[in-house]
Scaffold this active site. Structure first.
Site, PDB file in Angstrom:
ATOM      1  N   HIS A  27     -46.472 -83.035 -15.848  1.00 38.34           N
ATOM      2  CA  HIS A  27     -46.247 -82.253 -14.631  1.00 38.34           C
ATOM      3  C   HIS A  27     -46.270 -80.779 -15.001  1.00 38.34           C
ATOM      4  O   HIS A  27     -45.510 -80.345 -15.862  1.00 38.34           O
ATOM      5  CB  HIS A  27     -44.900 -82.623 -14.001  1.00 38.34           C
ATOM      6  CG  HIS A  27     -44.453 -81.662 -12.933  1.00 38.34           C
ATOM      7  ND1 HIS A  27     -45.285 -81.244 -11.922  1.00 38.34           N
ATOM      8  CD2 HIS A  27     -43.262 -81.027 -12.733  1.00 38.34           C
ATOM      9  CE1 HIS A  27     -44.620 -80.406 -11.136  1.00 38.34           C
ATOM     10  NE2 HIS A  27     -43.402 -80.257 -11.615  1.00 38.34           N
ATOM     11  N   TYR A  45     -66.743 -85.527 -14.374  1.00 38.48           N
ATOM     12  CA  TYR A  45     -65.558 -85.651 -15.224  1.00 38.48           C
ATOM     13  C   TYR A  45     -64.254 -85.542 -14.433  1.00 38.48           C
ATOM     14  O   TYR A  45     -63.229 -86.062 -14.865  1.00 38.48           O
ATOM     15  CB  TYR A  45     -65.608 -84.631 -16.372  1.00 38.48           C
ATOM     16  CG  TYR A  45     -66.470 -85.147 -17.494  1.00 38.48           C
ATOM     17  CD1 TYR A  45     -65.938 -85.983 -18.472  1.00 38.48           C
ATOM     18  CD2 TYR A  45     -67.822 -84.854 -17.550  1.00 38.48           C
ATOM     19  CE1 TYR A  45     -66.728 -86.498 -19.488  1.00 38.48           C
ATOM     20  CE2 TYR A  45     -68.624 -85.366 -18.557  1.00 38.48           C
ATOM     21  CZ  TYR A  45     -68.065 -86.186 -19.523  1.00 38.48           C
ATOM     22  OH  TYR A  45     -68.860 -86.705 -20.517  1.00 38.48           O
TER      23      TYR A  45
END
Length: 222
Positions: free
Chosen positions: A93, A120
Site C-alpha cells: 500500500h 504489462y
C-alpha cells in the site's frame, strides 16, 4: 526462505520504493503472509526507506501482535485482501502521486479505474477497482474491499492510494509500480483521445498469458 531473509526483503523493497519517491515520509505499508498464516508487516509511523528488520511487526494468524513494534493502522485493508484472495502472499500500500491523483478524477469508473493502456498493466496489475474514501485505518475500508469478492488484485482507495496484492512480494511491488506508471500515462494523455488496446488485443493477452480479469463491457474514459 528464512524469517531473516523475508524481513530483509521487506526492508529492501521498502527502501527502493521510498528512494524513488513512490511513497513519501512515513506513508505506505507492506505485509507478507507466512506459511503458518501469520504475517510480517511494517510498523506504524515507519518510513519505508528506513525500516529495521528486527522491528517489523510479527502477527499471528488471528492478527495478534507476537513481536516487534505496533503494526500499521492499515491492518484492516491488508486483512481484507488476504481473506478474499487466496493467492495473495504479499500486499503493498503506497501513497504514490499519480495513482492518488487518478482517484480524484470525476470520470473514473470504480469497476475499471484505468483503461487497457498497455499489456504489462493488464499482465501485472490486472484491472483496478476504485473504492470510496474512508479515513486511514477505518475498518469500513475492509468491508469495501471484501465487497469486491477477491476479483481484483489492485485496488485504489479514493484520495488515499493503491493497495496491490501479489503471489510474492516481488510480484506485488512490480504490480504497484506498473499501476503507478499507467496512472501517469493516463494523466499525460487525458483528453487527447489516445488509442487503447482493443478488445481483441486484450483477449489475446488473456489467452496467451492466462490472465484472470474481471471484464466489464463499458470502458468509457472520455
Amino acid at each position: 526462505m528464512s524469517d531473516a531473509r523475508l524481513r530483509e526483503e521487506i526492508c529492501r523493497y521498502g527502501r527502493s520504493l521510498f528512494e524513488r519517491g513512490l511513497t513519501p515520509g512515513s506513508s505506505g505499508n507492506i505485509s507478507l503472509r507466512l506459511d503458518d498464516g501469520g504475517w510480517l508487516v511494517t510498523p506504524t509511523n515507519a518510513s519505508l526507506g528506513f525500516l529495521d528488520p528486527a522491528r517489523l511487526s510479527r502477527l499471528d494468524a488471528a492478527g495478534a501482535l507476537v513481536s516487534g513494534h505496533t503494526p500499521t493502522k492499515e491492518i484492516p485493508l491488508h486483512s481484507a485482501i488476504y481473506e478474499t484472495r487466496a493467492s495473495a502472499r504479499a500486499v503493498v500500500h503506497l501513497h504514490s502521486t499519480h495513482a492518488v491523483a487518478l482517484t480524484m478524477l470525476p470520470e473514473i469508473d470504480p469497476r475499471a479505474a484505468l483503461p487497457p493502456m498497455t499489456p504489462y498493466y493488464l499482465m501485472r496489475s490486472g484491472q483496478t477497482a476504485l473504492v470510496p474514501y474512508y479515513r486511514p485505518g477505518d475498518p469500513a475500508v475492509a468491508d469495501a474491499i471484501r465487497g469486491l469478492a477477491g476479483k481484483y488484485s489492485s485496488v485504489l482507495l479514493a484520495n488515499h492510494g493503491p493497495v496491490v496484492a501479489g503471489d510474492s512480494l516481488e510480484a506485488a511491488v512490480f504490480a504497484t509500480e506498473e499501476l503507478e506508471e499507467t496512472a501517469k500515462l493516463y494523466l499525460l494523455l487525458r483528453n487527447l483521445n489516445p488509442r487503447y488496446l482493443s478488445p481483441a488485443q486484450v483477449a489475446d493477452l488473456v489467452t496467451t498469458f492466462g490472465l484472470d480479469l474481471p471484464f466489464h463491457e463499458d470502458h468509457d474514459h472520455k
